[in-house]
Design a protein around this motif. Sequence first.
Motif, PDB file in Angstrom:
ATOM      1  N   LEU A 184       0.823  -1.203   0.000  1.00  0.00           N
ATOM      2  CA  LEU A 184       0.000   0.000   0.000  1.00  0.00           C
ATOM      3  C   LEU A 184       0.861   1.258   0.000  1.00  0.00           C
ATOM      4  CD1 LEU A 184      -2.739  -1.039   2.586  1.00  0.00           C
ATOM      5  CD2 LEU A 184      -3.104  -0.649   0.150  1.00  0.00           C
ATOM      6  N   GLU A 185       1.902   1.244   0.821  1.00  0.00           N
ATOM      7  CA  GLU A 185       2.805   2.401   0.903  1.00  0.00           C
ATOM      8  C   GLU A 185       3.486   2.652  -0.444  1.00  0.00           C
ATOM      9  OE1 GLU A 185       6.994   3.684   3.025  1.00  0.00           O
ATOM     10  OE2 GLU A 185       6.015   1.814   3.601  1.00  0.00           O
ATOM     11  N   LEU A 186       3.968   1.585  -1.086  1.00  0.00           N
ATOM     12  CA  LEU A 186       4.667   1.730  -2.362  1.00  0.00           C
ATOM     13  C   LEU A 186       3.793   2.364  -3.435  1.00  0.00           C
ATOM     14  CD1 LEU A 186       6.560  -1.685  -2.580  1.00  0.00           C
ATOM     15  CD2 LEU A 186       7.602   0.573  -2.361  1.00  0.00           C
ATOM     16  N   GLY A 187       2.494   2.137  -3.356  1.00  0.00           N
ATOM     17  CA  GLY A 187       1.594   2.653  -4.376  1.00  0.00           C
ATOM     18  C   GLY A 187       1.236   4.116  -4.213  1.00  0.00           C
ATOM     19  N   VAL A 188       1.547   4.714  -3.067  1.00  0.00           N
ATOM     20  CA  VAL A 188       1.200   6.116  -2.830  1.00  0.00           C
ATOM     21  C   VAL A 188       2.105   7.009  -3.673  1.00  0.00           C
ATOM     22  CG1 VAL A 188       1.092   7.969  -1.118  1.00  0.00           C
ATOM     23  CG2 VAL A 188       0.355   5.652  -0.505  1.00  0.00           C
ATOM     24  N   ARG A 236       3.582  17.746   4.639  1.00  0.00           N
ATOM     25  CA  ARG A 236       4.574  16.718   4.357  1.00  0.00           C
ATOM     26  C   ARG A 236       4.060  15.772   3.268  1.00  0.00           C
ATOM     27  NH1 ARG A 236       6.096  14.817  10.389  1.00  0.00           N
ATOM     28  NH2 ARG A 236       7.135  13.134   9.282  1.00  0.00           N
ATOM     29  N   PRO A 237       4.962  15.099   2.548  1.00  0.00           N
ATOM     30  CA  PRO A 237       4.523  14.183   1.486  1.00  0.00           C
ATOM     31  C   PRO A 237       3.617  13.085   2.028  1.00  0.00           C
ATOM     32  CG  PRO A 237       6.878  14.617   1.313  1.00  0.00           C
ATOM     33  CD  PRO A 237       6.435  15.198   2.621  1.00  0.00           C
ATOM     34  N   LEU A 238       2.588  12.733   1.269  1.00  0.00           N
ATOM     35  CA  LEU A 238       1.697  11.642   1.671  1.00  0.00           C
ATOM     36  C   LEU A 238       2.469  10.350   1.870  1.00  0.00           C
ATOM     37  CD1 LEU A 238      -1.530  12.017  -0.514  1.00  0.00           C
ATOM     38  CD2 LEU A 238      -1.306  12.385   1.948  1.00  0.00           C
ATOM     39  N   ARG A 239       3.442  10.081   0.982  1.00  0.00           N
ATOM     40  CA  ARG A 239       4.228   8.839   1.113  1.00  0.00           C
ATOM     41  C   ARG A 239       4.950   8.798   2.452  1.00  0.00           C
ATOM     42  NH1 ARG A 239       7.443   5.245  -2.136  1.00  0.00           N
ATOM     43  NH2 ARG A 239       5.857   5.347  -3.748  1.00  0.00           N
ATOM     44  N   GLU A 240       5.453   9.944   2.903  1.00  0.00           N
ATOM     45  CA  GLU A 240       6.151   9.999   4.191  1.00  0.00           C
ATOM     46  C   GLU A 240       5.192   9.707   5.343  1.00  0.00           C
ATOM     47  OE1 GLU A 240       8.443  13.397   6.829  1.00  0.00           O
ATOM     48  OE2 GLU A 240       8.603  13.481   4.632  1.00  0.00           O
ATOM     49  N   LEU A 241       3.988  10.282   5.288  1.00  0.00           N
ATOM     50  CA  LEU A 241       2.998   9.997   6.325  1.00  0.00           C
ATOM     51  C   LEU A 241       2.504   8.556   6.227  1.00  0.00           C
ATOM     52  CD1 LEU A 241       0.791  13.238   6.437  1.00  0.00           C
ATOM     53  CD2 LEU A 241       2.785  12.641   7.824  1.00  0.00           C
ATOM     54  N   ALA A 242       2.384   8.042   5.003  1.00  0.00           N
ATOM     55  CA  ALA A 242       1.912   6.667   4.812  1.00  0.00           C
ATOM     56  C   ALA A 242       2.827   5.668   5.497  1.00  0.00           C
ATOM     57  CB  ALA A 242       1.796   6.351   3.324  1.00  0.00           C
ATOM     58  N   LEU A 257      -2.442   5.140   7.898  1.00  0.00           N
ATOM     59  CA  LEU A 257      -3.518   4.558   7.095  1.00  0.00           C
ATOM     60  C   LEU A 257      -4.389   5.650   6.480  1.00  0.00           C
ATOM     61  CD1 LEU A 257      -5.021   2.091   6.064  1.00  0.00           C
ATOM     62  CD2 LEU A 257      -6.305   2.037   8.213  1.00  0.00           C
ATOM     63  N   ALA A 258      -4.654   6.710   7.220  1.00  0.00           N
ATOM     64  CA  ALA A 258      -5.444   7.813   6.673  1.00  0.00           C
ATOM     65  C   ALA A 258      -4.724   8.465   5.495  1.00  0.00           C
ATOM     66  CB  ALA A 258      -5.735   8.843   7.761  1.00  0.00           C
ATOM     67  N   ALA A 259      -3.389   8.570   5.578  1.00  0.00           N
ATOM     68  CA  ALA A 259      -2.612   9.118   4.460  1.00  0.00           C
ATOM     69  C   ALA A 259      -2.691   8.202   3.247  1.00  0.00           C
ATOM     70  CB  ALA A 259      -1.159   9.325   4.881  1.00  0.00           C
ATOM     71  N   ILE A 260      -2.639   6.895   3.479  1.00  0.00           N
ATOM     72  CA  ILE A 260      -2.788   5.924   2.394  1.00  0.00           C
ATOM     73  C   ILE A 260      -4.151   6.090   1.726  1.00  0.00           C
ATOM     74  CG2 ILE A 260      -3.162   3.453   1.980  1.00  0.00           C
ATOM     75  CD1 ILE A 260      -0.829   2.953   3.964  1.00  0.00           C
ATOM     76  N   ASN A 261      -5.182   6.222   2.545  1.00  0.00           N
ATOM     77  CA  ASN A 261      -6.532   6.363   2.002  1.00  0.00           C
ATOM     78  C   ASN A 261      -6.725   7.702   1.289  1.00  0.00           C
ATOM     79  OD1 ASN A 261      -7.274   3.837   2.859  1.00  0.00           O
ATOM     80  ND2 ASN A 261      -8.101   4.546   4.809  1.00  0.00           N
ATOM     81  N   ALA A 262      -5.968   8.732   1.707  1.00  0.00           N
ATOM     82  CA  ALA A 262      -6.048  10.027   1.022  1.00  0.00           C
ATOM     83  C   ALA A 262      -5.583   9.905  -0.419  1.00  0.00           C
ATOM     84  CB  ALA A 262      -5.218  11.070   1.766  1.00  0.00           C
TER      85      ALA A 262
END
Length: 411
Positions: A184-188, A236-242, A257-262
Motif C-alpha cells: 500500500l505504501e509503495l503505491g502512494v 509533508r509528502p503523503l508517502r512519508e505519512l503513509a 492509514l489515513a494518508a494511504i486512504n487520502a
Amino acid sequence: MSMRDASLPPRLSPAGVVYTAATREAPLLADFAAELAARGWRVGGLVQRTFRGPDGFKRKIVATEIDTGRTVTLATYKGDRAKESVCGFDTAALAEATGAVRRAVAAGMDLIVIEKFSRQETDGEGLLDEILGAMAEGIPTLTLVSAEALEHWTRLTGGLAQLVAAERKALWRWWGPHRLYRDLELGVGRGNARHVVVGFNWVLVEGPHGCGLAQTPDRGSAGSRRVADAAHLAGRPLRELAAKVHSWEPVEAAIGLAAINAFYNRYDLTAPTGNGLDAVAGEAPLTVIGRFPDLAERLPGARVIERQPRDGEYPDVAAGWLVPESERVVATASTLVNHSLPGLIATAPHARIALVGPSTPLTPRLHAYGLDTLAGMVVTDPKGAARAVAEGGSVRTLKAYARMAMLSDPS
C-alpha cells in the motif's frame, strides 16, 4: 525492533514452484515478477522462455534479466520430430546471464527469481550455485522445480524451502499478507498532505486528490500517547505519512492509514455504491471480526468476534478456530490499524474475505492478498468531514460528507 517497525513482514522462506509437463512453459514466474515490479517492489534475477517452431518442437531457450530486460539465448534445438536434440547449450551465455542474480544479491532485492531447477541443476551445473547463493543471503528466492527433480531439491535445501503450486494465488499466499502494508505504501504517489486532523473517533488526512480516514484507537489505550511530530504533519509528502502505518503506536499507524486512504480513496474514484455487509448477506458459515451497527438484523446468524465481547459474541481468542472453518469472513478495517489483519488472512487462506469500514483502502492492490471485497468511504466534502472529525463525529455523522463505495475482485 523499534516501535516504528510493527508491520515489517516475517522472514520469507525460499520457495520452489513445482511444474509438470503441462505447466513447465507457462510464464508464471515472469508474470509474478512483473506484477511485483509494477507495484514498486525491487525484483531481480532471471526468467526463461522456450520458443517452439510451427511443428511444436523446441527451437531455443532464452533467459531474460529481470532488472535490465536483456535477453540471452541459452540453448538451441534442431527441432527434430524424432527427438528434440540440443544443438548446443551455451555455457558462456549462461555464465554471463547469471550476473543478473549476482547484482540482485548485491542490491538486496525484495525478491530474486531464478528459473529454473531441473536436470542440469541436479547434476551440479546450470543455475545451482546462483540458487543456493541467493538463499544463503536470506533474500526471498523463488524458482521453478521440475517434478522429477523434487527429491534432489528437497535434499539440497535441507527441507527449509516451501513447495508452491503452479498458480498465481498460491504465489501470493507464499508472498504473504504481512507485505500488504508495504505494498500500500509503495503505491502512494506524489503529493503533500494539506490537512491532518486527529479526532476523538477518526483521523483524517486530506491530500491533493482525496481525503482519507482511519479509526482512532480506543481512548485510554497504550496508543493514546502524544503524536511526536504533531503540528508538523500537514505539508509533508503523503508517502512519508503513509510510512507511519508500520508503527506499533496505534495513533501513528492510524495517521499512516489515513494518508494511504487520502491517495487511494480519491474524490474521482469510479466504484459502485454499496455496503459491504449487504454484499455478504445470506452467506454461511459467516464470521465477522469486529462489531458493526445493526449487525444482528443485517447478518442474522453471523458469529461475531470482539476484543470486549457482549452477550452472544466471541472473544478474539476464538478467531483461531472459527475463522479457518468459515467460507466467508468480514473484517472491520480497524484490523489494519492494530495490525491483526495479516494474521487473520493467514488463518483463512481459502476463505472469501471482505474488508469493511471507512478505513478501508479502495485499491485493487489488496485483492491479491486475499481480500475479495473492499467496502469503504470516499469523502465528497473535505471541509465538512474535517469539521465532523474534529468535533468527535461518528460514522453516521461522516456519511453526510461522503459516499459509500465498494470494489470486488473480478476473478
